[in-house]
Scaffold this motif. Sequence first.
Motif: not given
Length: 295
Positions: A184, A193, A222, A224, A273, A277
Amino acid sequence: MTPDPVHSWSAYPTSAAAHGSVRPVVSFGEPETFDEPARPGRSGAPVRRRTLAAAACFVLGAGLIGGAVAGSWLAGDSAEAGERGSYAAARSLWHSVPVDELFPPTVLGRGAGPGGADRLWTRIAVAPDSDCAGAFDPLLRKALAPVGCARLLRATYTDATQSYVTTVGLLFTKADAAAMRSLDSRFGKDNLDRRTDLMPRPYAAQDTVAAGFTNEQRASWTVSVLTDAPVVVYAVSGWADARTVDEPQPAGDAMRSGAGTAAAQAGLGHEAKGLADRVERGLRKSVTSPSERSS
């Protein structure tokens, strides 16, 4: 025992003295000496009492210190064990949680669209669970290599008008918490990213509106990297009419006010996104202990 199909990815105080209410008691007895030997006829008991008291204080102090240290060790061990337990629970979700829980047939995104508009996505295809071979472009595969690939789950959705298609993926890694934090940090520091050569690949399902959703149709995406679970969540979106895209844009950029790319104007950043999410939120709800689930 044959697994339940719905669970199978392969199939789918204060005292009075303190206030002065009690007079102090004054003793006129013979004072104790600290630098002379005990005089004849004295027992030397005060000295022994002081020695015993000092020893008791030492033992008590050592006990308190030792207890505090042991407590910190135990707390540390407990936290570490809890972290390992959480990761172990999350790592097994890909085969212990029903498909419809990880990738619901319909997903409502309140305020997820441009200008805070609501979005509704309908699942049109679920890919069989797989390893990561062929699922990522070479550079993205290399960037993700440090955490390994235990299993990859993917599903493709379309919006209410069937104008857009979005593939959302859950990469279950083999990594521990430290490795996920490291990945990360690297994604954030090096802007991995946002690089177009690190876009995830879509899942194009035949006989659906996403049949033509190939690499050339990728418009926004995206990625994550979760640090509280060994999972990487991603999504990539495009048009349902299979048009190619010359200027793909990361979702964060495409969602900015005033962004002028075709992907931004069409709201494809919001598609990627918003859906990613909500799938991530669903995943987090699934990372609970049996007792939490039953409460």
